[in-house]
Motif scaffolding. Structure first.
Motif, PDB file in Angstrom:
ATOM      1  N   ILE A 184      38.345   3.569  25.404  1.00 12.27           N
ATOM      2  CA  ILE A 184      38.565   2.781  24.186  1.00 12.27           C
ATOM      3  C   ILE A 184      39.258   3.619  23.117  1.00 12.27           C
ATOM      4  O   ILE A 184      40.235   3.180  22.492  1.00 12.27           O
ATOM      5  N   VAL A 185      38.759   4.822  22.899  1.00  9.12           N
ATOM      6  CA  VAL A 185      39.364   5.697  21.882  1.00  9.12           C
ATOM      7  C   VAL A 185      40.808   6.000  22.243  1.00  9.12           C
ATOM      8  O   VAL A 185      41.691   6.060  21.377  1.00  9.12           O
ATOM      9  N   GLY A 186      41.094   6.165  23.535  1.00 14.75           N
ATOM     10  CA  GLY A 186      42.447   6.502  23.982  1.00 14.75           C
ATOM     11  C   GLY A 186      43.467   5.407  23.730  1.00 14.75           C
ATOM     12  O   GLY A 186      44.682   5.654  23.821  1.00 14.75           O
ATOM     13  N   LYS A 187      43.028   4.199  23.426  1.00 10.99           N
ATOM     14  CA  LYS A 187      43.964   3.088  23.172  1.00 10.99           C
ATOM     15  C   LYS A 187      44.624   3.184  21.793  1.00 10.99           C
ATOM     16  O   LYS A 187      45.613   2.494  21.529  1.00 10.99           O
ATOM     17  N   LEU A 200      43.798  -5.031  17.919  1.00 11.97           N
ATOM     18  CA  LEU A 200      43.379  -4.025  18.901  1.00 11.97           C
ATOM     19  C   LEU A 200      42.495  -2.978  18.234  1.00 11.97           C
ATOM     20  O   LEU A 200      41.451  -2.596  18.788  1.00 11.97           O
ATOM     21  N   HIS A 201      42.894  -2.571  17.056  1.00 17.53           N
ATOM     22  CA  HIS A 201      42.103  -1.570  16.326  1.00 17.53           C
ATOM     23  C   HIS A 201      40.709  -2.116  16.031  1.00 17.53           C
ATOM     24  O   HIS A 201      39.688  -1.430  16.234  1.00 17.53           O
ATOM     25  N   GLY A 202      40.644  -3.369  15.572  1.00 24.26           N
ATOM     26  CA  GLY A 202      39.348  -3.989  15.259  1.00 24.26           C
ATOM     27  C   GLY A 202      38.483  -4.152  16.506  1.00 24.26           C
ATOM     28  O   GLY A 202      37.268  -3.935  16.461  1.00 24.26           O
ATOM     29  N   ALA A 203      39.125  -4.521  17.623  1.00 24.45           N
ATOM     30  CA  ALA A 203      38.381  -4.697  18.875  1.00 24.45           C
ATOM     31  C   ALA A 203      37.782  -3.369  19.340  1.00 24.45           C
ATOM     32  O   ALA A 203      36.633  -3.339  19.822  1.00 24.45           O
ATOM     33  N   CYS A 204      38.546  -2.294  19.202  1.00 26.67           N
ATOM     34  CA  CYS A 204      38.053  -0.968  19.597  1.00 26.67           C
ATOM     35  C   CYS A 204      36.854  -0.563  18.735  1.00 26.67           C
ATOM     36  O   CYS A 204      35.869  -0.009  19.248  1.00 26.67           O
ATOM     37  N   THR A 215      36.540  21.778  13.331  1.00 24.68           N
ATOM     38  CA  THR A 215      37.516  22.342  14.265  1.00 24.68           C
ATOM     39  C   THR A 215      38.760  21.462  14.333  1.00 24.68           C
ATOM     40  O   THR A 215      39.894  21.959  14.332  1.00 24.68           O
ATOM     41  N   TYR A 216      38.556  20.154  14.385  1.00 24.55           N
ATOM     42  CA  TYR A 216      39.696  19.227  14.403  1.00 24.55           C
ATOM     43  C   TYR A 216      40.549  19.397  13.147  1.00 24.55           C
ATOM     44  O   TYR A 216      41.781  19.470  13.212  1.00 24.55           O
ATOM     45  N   ALA A 269      40.621  14.580  20.277  1.00 28.41           N
ATOM     46  CA  ALA A 269      41.367  13.490  19.632  1.00 28.41           C
ATOM     47  C   ALA A 269      42.835  13.862  19.473  1.00 28.41           C
ATOM     48  O   ALA A 269      43.175  14.955  19.026  1.00 28.41           O
ATOM     49  N   LYS A 270      43.712  12.925  19.851  1.00 28.75           N
ATOM     50  CA  LYS A 270      45.151  13.198  19.825  1.00 28.75           C
ATOM     51  C   LYS A 270      45.806  12.790  18.504  1.00 28.75           C
ATOM     52  O   LYS A 270      46.966  13.128  18.247  1.00 28.75           O
ATOM     53  N   ASN A 271      45.099  12.037  17.691  1.00 22.12           N
ATOM     54  CA  ASN A 271      45.665  11.607  16.413  1.00 22.12           C
ATOM     55  C   ASN A 271      44.533  11.251  15.456  1.00 22.12           C
ATOM     56  O   ASN A 271      43.356  11.195  15.845  1.00 22.12           O
ATOM     57  N   ASP A 272      44.904  10.995  14.213  1.00 18.34           N
ATOM     58  CA  ASP A 272      43.889  10.743  13.178  1.00 18.34           C
ATOM     59  C   ASP A 272      43.236   9.375  13.322  1.00 18.34           C
ATOM     60  O   ASP A 272      42.114   9.169  12.845  1.00 18.34           O
ATOM     61  N   ALA A 273      43.932   8.427  13.958  1.00 16.31           N
ATOM     62  CA  ALA A 273      43.325   7.113  14.190  1.00 16.31           C
ATOM     63  C   ALA A 273      42.137   7.257  15.142  1.00 16.31           C
ATOM     64  O   ALA A 273      41.075   6.658  14.927  1.00 16.31           O
ATOM     65  N   GLN A 274      42.319   8.037  16.197  1.00 10.33           N
ATOM     66  CA  GLN A 274      41.222   8.284  17.132  1.00 10.33           C
ATOM     67  C   GLN A 274      40.088   9.032  16.439  1.00 10.33           C
ATOM     68  O   GLN A 274      38.914   8.695  16.610  1.00 10.33           O
ATOM     69  N   PHE A 275      40.452  10.052  15.643  1.00  8.78           N
ATOM     70  CA  PHE A 275      39.445  10.825  14.912  1.00  8.78           C
ATOM     71  C   PHE A 275      38.643   9.918  13.981  1.00  8.78           C
ATOM     72  O   PHE A 275      37.405   9.965  13.945  1.00  8.78           O
TER      73      PHE A 275
END
Length: 585
Positions: free
Chosen positions: A47-50, A62-66, A130-131, A93-99
């Protein structure tokens, strides 16, 4: 019998095809409930990877569903297992949205673990810091008002955005701690995390109130300070770790991580609580750039303790080359020197931090690529030295002369010495540090030509000119020989002026010959390649006119020095005549 369904693959496919309602209904379907609960671990990473940074804009559904799916996972999963997976997702985490999307379920799980939260909370906060530390910092080499453009930089805006996500995450735990005063370990865990946030990357950003009073980064920093002060009523309990870290660094002590994390106190984790993060704390508390409650800085600590402790942070900040850290070091130095009393006793100089401060300010003044910071560093050297009684000033000035290895800086140190003598000569009694063996020793240092007559006069020009002006001043001003300058005349004339005259004659002849070669070479065509050595630098492949300009500048310096030498000799003779007249009377 229905074939088993891979719930992870099912939800992933539904999200990819935009069937968000169907994806959200899976956890509630009786046939998928057990499978959903058993696969929470794998579902979190899928889910986070989406999410990408622009998902909330281009695909808000999609963001709300996650977000909703993660909330369902928190309800269905075993808290300990889900927590470990979310912590791992923070770290990868690959980006701030995932974070950002991870923080809410992470907070919810920590609330569930109220009894066993200690270590889990520490792991969460460590992964978050660390992130944040891994966010790249731009260095644009901008100065003064140009620094305002930094707020437009993508990475600067990113840092401010990520920092703004943090208070909603950790503040509920602070409120809990305010109601319960017994959990000291939890307070230290959160406070250590907040202190670590004042290090990289925030410490690299311009937080000057004059240039960036309303910047997002400053507002984030202000919130962190407020929260630190809420948790720790006596902020010196944390500031003390500056001394601890400094001592460890001096002894090259590396604190080993214990096999059991409970054995390491929150403030003992050096990857988080170190000289850089503590310097960021000292800057926010003592620079005057932020509002700090008076109650959090008790006045029971001596000015000496405060100055010496904070000064260690200044020295550390000045050891960097980046503008953000240097500017904070300069601002903090300016502020902490105000805590140092005027006419401070030289016994304070038993603490080596004063000499380290001189050294680092000197390096900034000479080598920093930022002109405003170079100028400020020079001012602070004088301000620092002049805070002491005369004997203390001489110790620092002597240190500058011995270590500077830079003509202009040595010249500045000589000027500081001259100004101190001038002040003391106006007193009823001349301070004894300007007489006898101490005075003679300083004169020898001031009249130093490192290679005798063969010294590079151009390279030493600033130092020589300042020395000659100082000696001429003293020969005229001290007609009563209070300093004992007359006892130095023979040494000055034989060991300094005589060698200086010889060196000047040699240098003039050399440069005049080079000028002649250039002028003759110019008439022969453009193929003539003549290199000129000026101040230890070979001037090759430089246009002829530029070479001539440089050589003329050197020759002008020689003429100026010659004039000063002649004038000094004249003043020495006048002083000697005055001595004879006084003897006759």
């Amino acid at each position: 019998m229905e074939p088993s369904v891979d719930v992870v693959e099912l939800i992933s496919n539904l999200l990819d095809t935009g069937k968000y309602k169907e994806a959200l209904s899976v956890p509630n379907e009786q046939k998928h409930k057990d499978s959903f609960k058993d696969n929470c671990w794998d579902l979190i990473s899928v889910i986070v990877g989406k999410l990408q940074d622009d998902t909330i804009i281009v695909k808000p559904s999609l963001h709300g569903a996650c977000e909703q799916l993660l909330a369902l996972i928190v309800e269905a999963s075993t808290p300990e297992e889900a927590l470990l997976e979310l912590i791992e997702q923070v770290e990868v985490a690959k980006n701030d949205a995932q974070f950002g999307v991870i923080l809410v379920p992470l907070q919810q799980l920590l609330k569930k673990l109220s009894v066993k939260r200690g270590r889990s909370l520490e792991w969460c906060l460590n992964s978050i810091s660390t992130y944040i530390e891994n966010i790249p910092i731009p260095e644009h080499h901008l100065e003064d008002k140009e620094r305002l453009l930094m707020d437009c930089d993508t990475n600067i805006r990113r840092i401010a955005k990520v920092y703004s996500m943090l208070p909603p995450f950790y503040r509920p735990f602070i409120k809990e701690l305010e109601q319960s005063h017994s959990n000291m370990k939890a307070k230290q865990i959160i406070n250590a995390f907040l202190v670590s946030l004042l290090g990289k990357p925030l410490i690299n950003i311009d937080l000057d109130p004059d240039n960036n009073a309303m910047s997002e980064a400053r507002q984030c920093c202000s919130m962190i300070i407020q929260d630190i002060c809420t948790l720790e009523k006596n902020i010196f309990r944390v500031i003390e770790y500056i001394n601890i870290c400094h001592k460890e660094n001096q002894k090259s002590v590396k604190k080993a991580n214990a096999s059991n994390d409970d054995e390491i106190a929150p403030y003992e984790h050096r990857e988080k609580i170190n000289m850089t993060t503590l310097a960021g704390l000292a800057y926010t508390l003592f620079s005057g750039h932020f509002e700090v409650p008076d109650a959090n800085i008790p006045q029971v600590y001596s000015a000496e303790y405060t100055v010496h402790t904070v000064m260690l942070s200044v020295v550390h900040l000045l050891s960097f080359t980046e503008y953000g850290l240097l500017a904070k070091g300069i601002a903090l130095c300016n502020a902490i020197l105000k805590h140092l009393p005027d006419n401070a006793t030289q016994t304070l100089l038993a603490c080596s931090v004063h000499f380290d401060l001189c050294k680092n300010l000197m390096n900034v003044a000479i080598y920093s690529q930022y002109e405003p910071l170079r100028k400020e560093a020079v001012k602070l050297i004088g301000l620092h030295i002049n805070k002491f009684v005369y004997s203390g000033r001489i110790m620092l000035i002597k240190y500058l002369i011995e270590t500077a290895n830079h003509s202009g800086m040595i010249g500045y140190a000589i000027t500081l010495y001259k100004n101190s003598i001038d002040l003391s000569l106006k007193d009823a009694t001349l301070d004894k540090c300007f007489t006898g063996a101490q005075f003679m020793n300083m004169i020898k240092k001031i009249c130093n030509l490192p290679h005798g007559a063969e010294s590079d006069i151009v390279e030493l020009a600033d130092q020589i000119i300042t020395s000659l002006n100082f000696l001429r001043y003293l020969a005229l001003r001290d007609s009563e020989n209070k300093t004992g300058i007359r006892d130095c005349f023979q040494m000055i004339e034989s060991d300094y002026l005589e060698k200086l005259r010889t060196g000047l004659n040699m240098s003039k002849a050399h440069y005049e010959e080079k000028m002649k070669e250039i002028e003759e070479g110019k008439g022969l065509g453009n193929d003539t390649n003549i290199s000129v050595n000026v101040g230890g630098n070979v001037l090759d492949n430089i246009p002829v006119e530029n070479k001539k300009e440089i050589i003329n500048s050197a020759l002008n310096a020689f003429h100026l020095i010659e004039g000063l030498v002649a004038r000094l000799s004249e003043c020495i003779n006048i002083n000697k005549m005055q001595a004879l007249t006084m003897d006759c009377e």
